[in-house]
Design an enzyme around this catalytic site. Sequence first.
Site, PDB file in Angstrom:
ATOM      1  NE  ARG A  80     -11.839   3.160   3.998  1.00 41.45           N
ATOM      2  CZ  ARG A  80     -11.721   4.079   4.944  1.00 41.45           C
ATOM      3  NH1 ARG A  80     -12.624   5.048   5.045  1.00 41.45           N
ATOM      4  NH2 ARG A  80     -10.746   4.029   5.827  1.00 41.45           N
ATOM      5  CG  ASP A  97      -1.872   1.178   1.258  1.00 40.62           C
ATOM      6  OD1 ASP A  97      -1.949   1.896   0.246  1.00 40.62           O
ATOM      7  OD2 ASP A  97      -2.552   1.363   2.294  1.00 40.62           O
ATOM      8  CE  LYS A 109      -0.417   3.694   3.385  1.00 40.61           C
ATOM      9  NZ  LYS A 109      -1.310   4.294   4.375  1.00 40.61           N
TER      10      LYS A 109
HETATM   11  N1  BES Z   1      -3.348   0.114   5.106  1.00 44.40           N
HETATM   12  C1  BES Z   1      -3.739   1.376   5.609  1.00 44.40           C
HETATM   13  C2  BES Z   1      -4.023   1.359   7.109  1.00 44.40           C
HETATM   14  C3  BES Z   1      -2.834   1.116   8.000  1.00 44.40           C
HETATM   15  C4  BES Z   1      -2.148   2.170   8.533  1.00 44.40           C
HETATM   16  C5  BES Z   1      -2.453  -0.153   8.324  1.00 44.40           C
HETATM   17  C6  BES Z   1      -1.081   1.956   9.357  1.00 44.40           C
HETATM   18  C7  BES Z   1      -1.389  -0.375   9.148  1.00 44.40           C
HETATM   19  C8  BES Z   1      -0.700   0.678   9.680  1.00 44.40           C
HETATM   20  C9  BES Z   1      -4.997   1.854   4.918  1.00 44.40           C
HETATM   21  O1  BES Z   1      -5.128   1.478   3.602  1.00 44.40           O
HETATM   22  C10 BES Z   1      -4.962   3.343   4.946  1.00 44.40           C
HETATM   23  O2  BES Z   1      -4.117   3.899   4.310  1.00 44.40           O
HETATM   24  N2  BES Z   1      -5.870   3.932   5.696  1.00 44.40           N
HETATM   25  C11 BES Z   1      -5.936   5.355   5.819  1.00 44.40           C
HETATM   26  C12 BES Z   1      -7.364   5.748   5.647  1.00 44.40           C
HETATM   27  C13 BES Z   1      -7.557   7.222   5.489  1.00 44.40           C
HETATM   28  C14 BES Z   1      -6.994   7.677   4.160  1.00 44.40           C
HETATM   29  C15 BES Z   1      -9.028   7.514   5.580  1.00 44.40           C
HETATM   30  C16 BES Z   1      -5.420   5.728   7.202  1.00 44.40           C
HETATM   31  O3  BES Z   1      -5.700   5.009   8.168  1.00 44.40           O
HETATM   32  O4  BES Z   1      -4.719   6.710   7.307  1.00 44.40           O
HETATM   33 ZN    ZN Z   2      -4.166  -0.229   3.093  1.00 46.12          ZN
HETATM   34 MN    MN Z   3      -4.142   2.790   2.296  1.00 54.60          MN
END
Ligand code: BES
Ligand code: ZN
Ligand code: MN
Length: 492
Positions: free
Chosen positions: A348, A267, A274
């Site tokens: 999601r 990801d 990120k």
């Molecule tokens: N895979 C990430 C969530 C995650 C974050 C897992 C840290 C493990 C450690 C997910 O896809 C993500 O990026 N979520 C975002 C959602 C936001 C953009 C609404 C998040 O949690 O920042």
């Molecule tokens: Zn993710």
């Molecule tokens: Mn993500």
Amino acid sequence: MEVKADARKFAEIDCDALVVGVYEGEKPDGGALAEIDERSGGVITSLIETGELTGKSGESSYVHNPGDIKARRLLLLGAGKLDEFNLDVVRKMAGTAARMLRGKKARSFAFLRRSQLPLGESAQAATEGALLALFDPDKYHTNDKTEGHLETMILATTEGDKNELDRGVERGRIVAEAANFAREVINEPSNLMTPTELARRAEEVAREFGLEIDVLDEARMKEMNMGALLGVAQGSAEPAKMIVLRYRPQAESDETIAIVGKGITFDTGGISIKPADGMEKMKYDMAGGATTIAALRAIAQLKPSVNVIGIVPATENMPGGRAQRPGDVVRAMTGKTIEVINTDAEGRLVLADAVAYARYLGATKIVDLATLTGAVSIALGDIYVAVLGTDQELIDRIIAAGRNAGEKIWQLPLDKEYREQIKSEIADIKNIGGRKAGTITGAYFIREFVEETPWAHLDIAGTAWNETLKPYLAVGPTGVGVRTLVNLVCGN
Ligand code: BES
Ligand code: ZN
Ligand code: MN
């Protein structure tokens, strides 16, 4: 490592080390402790007098040539308070003993049963604890690999039903090996663990343990109108795969539990990219998917009487030239339209189509698990998995299954009011809900695609990776969820 039972008295068991738990404040004034004290010329009395041994959990004392017992060393472990002693303490003590003694080059150890906890469950917990503890993610070290090799753990218990004991050991082995399989797959770097490779691993599991498997390629996803999943996949050069494993019981059952696991093999965040710092950890964004395959692996061996489907939507989330953009609108398999505000909320999106596919395949209950939100770590840290859902009975069963497995699970609310946060101006729904209640709005999004099917969602983003070395657990993937799911499907 082999695990076996030995009904001889502990002093008669020939092995490298005898492991004995000592409760907080316990004195060697009766039972096994008194006998060890006597046979060792007062070692326990002396350790207590000097204050080295108080029985607090986490404490250990290690003695060579402990006297008139066949074991060559004695390892005393703090077992904590007697009235707080439970299966999870057994699991962690066995794990601590295994890791410690391996480090000391022991090849065998005997683990003395001292409690009155149910025999089979105790044996299972001890087996799990030791096998989980011995896992180390050091595959890519070319020389300084984990040293030492434990060959045998002996469960030393003089009483009890041998069958119950053997069944406990067997189930412990099946569950721990499944969890370790998940950890191995999760730990693989993303250049190797592509969606194609994840599908290949699932095929191996299916072949070895007798599960049905179907892997949808992108053409079939297109036929099924899985626009949400395909939208995430389009930024990557690696083809997406939807992995579907099926377990069917011998006698027909009208219940079908679907386990659906997020399988983002890396990801980056996509166009909503990120920060570089720590991004390497996003290889574990397929932990839910690996856990799903692992749970099916164990279920195939334990043979419960319900149908189980495992579904893993697997893709990378990359910012390639064809990647979806913030503001894009995609149409999910159910027909709902989604405004993609943030391409980093991709879990999601892939789950939306995966849970819809679970319903299409006839699921009567759906449990999904995903490293879905960073917000869950803010809410619950790395201690509790979050559970949310639409079916309180299913949620209660999951929490109970987790408690029995030594996996802590805490429910968060999912009231209708939260729907407001994911309303879109131009589509049926948008994929992020703002800063507030991130774990809840993430779950709410998935809810929109499970519709009326009883459903629960586990957010494992905080718990799927162990960041600090523990005496009973290596740094790296934890395999959280495997034990809970197995209990849920196969009974505690
Ligand atoms: N895979 C990430 C969530 C995650 C974050 C897992 C840290 C493990 C450690 C997910 O896809 C993500 O990026 N979520 C975002 C959602 C936001 C953009 C609404 C998040 O949690 O920042
Ligand atoms: Zn993710
Ligand atoms: Mn993500």
